[in-house]
Design a protein around this motif. Sequence first.
Motif, PDB file in Angstrom:
ATOM      1  N   LYS A  89       0.846  -1.182   0.000  1.00  0.00           N
ATOM      2  CA  LYS A  89       0.000   0.000   0.000  1.00  0.00           C
ATOM      3  C   LYS A  89       0.890   1.244   0.000  1.00  0.00           C
ATOM      4  O   LYS A  89       1.867   1.318   0.734  1.00  0.00           O
ATOM      5  CB  LYS A  89      -0.937  -0.021   1.206  1.00  0.00           C
ATOM      6  N   GLY A  90       0.546   2.196  -0.865  1.00  0.00           N
ATOM      7  CA  GLY A  90       1.363   3.387  -1.007  1.00  0.00           C
ATOM      8  C   GLY A  90       2.524   3.228  -1.967  1.00  0.00           C
ATOM      9  O   GLY A  90       3.404   4.089  -2.052  1.00  0.00           O
ATOM     10  N   THR A 120       4.115   5.866  -4.351  1.00  0.00           N
ATOM     11  CA  THR A 120       5.129   6.832  -3.927  1.00  0.00           C
ATOM     12  C   THR A 120       6.393   6.151  -3.408  1.00  0.00           C
ATOM     13  O   THR A 120       7.492   6.681  -3.548  1.00  0.00           O
ATOM     14  CB  THR A 120       4.579   7.762  -2.826  1.00  0.00           C
ATOM     15  N   ASP A 155       2.978   3.611   9.734  1.00  0.00           N
ATOM     16  CA  ASP A 155       3.238   4.930   9.159  1.00  0.00           C
ATOM     17  C   ASP A 155       3.651   5.923  10.247  1.00  0.00           C
ATOM     18  O   ASP A 155       4.585   6.718  10.064  1.00  0.00           O
ATOM     19  CB  ASP A 155       1.994   5.449   8.431  1.00  0.00           C
TER      20      ASP A 155
END
Length: 304
Positions: free
Chosen positions: A130-131, A134, A252
């Motif tokens: 996920k993510g 970036t 995170d």
Amino acid sequence: MIDIRHSSEVAAARASGKPVVALESTIITHGMPYPQNIEVAAQVEQDIRDAGAVPATIAVLEGQLHVGLEAEALQALGQSQGVAKLSRADMAACIATGGTGATTVAATMIAAHRVGIEVFATGGIGGVHKGAETTFDISADLNELAQTPVTVVAAGAKAILDLAKTLEVLETLGVPVIAHGQNAFPAFWSVESPLKAPLRMDDAATIARAHATRAALGLPGGQLVANPIPLQDQIPAKELAPIIAQCQADADAHGITGKAVTPYLLQRIFERTGGRSLTANIALVRNNARLAAKIARSLSEITG
């Protein structure tokens, strides 16, 4: 030349033409504590024997590639500290420097193909985190499936990943994704995800024929067989989703990135499910081993 050592059981199977199923070793070194890791590894190996094939747990021990581990080697690996986690990028370096390492999905596929083993059972493959748009955090397992001709039996990709993006990358790479016995793509601890699997096959013989046909067509790469966890052992996706989301938020917040993400999330999910995630993990690995053995037996009948 690479020094490859076969266990006596695997050597006998190869000499007689008996089907063999590869197993990774990171579940032993990075998946659970001793002695549970050894007990589960032995249990999975026995599941494969009971289904008519021979298990070949793969690892690098002091610079030597082992295909199949004798009981004493399995015990030693299970108690070792600081064992490297090997993928395509660092497997050769570990062997060249005399190191000890446990194989991930990618490294196990490489070793299995090197010795002619065509079927491999694992828990879940790596994929797109996920993510990743970036971070670019995408597992080497996906490219390995695109280039190494091994059928990998897994309970889908790990549910902590972005499953939709993982399927998109596999499609782009030309990897067949076959759901076993259902239309939905399984989500590791859960029988189903909201995603439809690209392909469905309901028996081991059909999966084996698909593997053999890819080889006959000269197509590179392997197959991902997405085998759902048995219904009685699953943790429903609706229960897990908020837990995974909270654990991801924790990662995170603490700046957990790169290779540290997966072990962090798995440990946090283990804690928040009261250990149920590990119980489910063991059940799905055993289920995958049994199906992989059936596929290996069918493939042996096709190829003679």
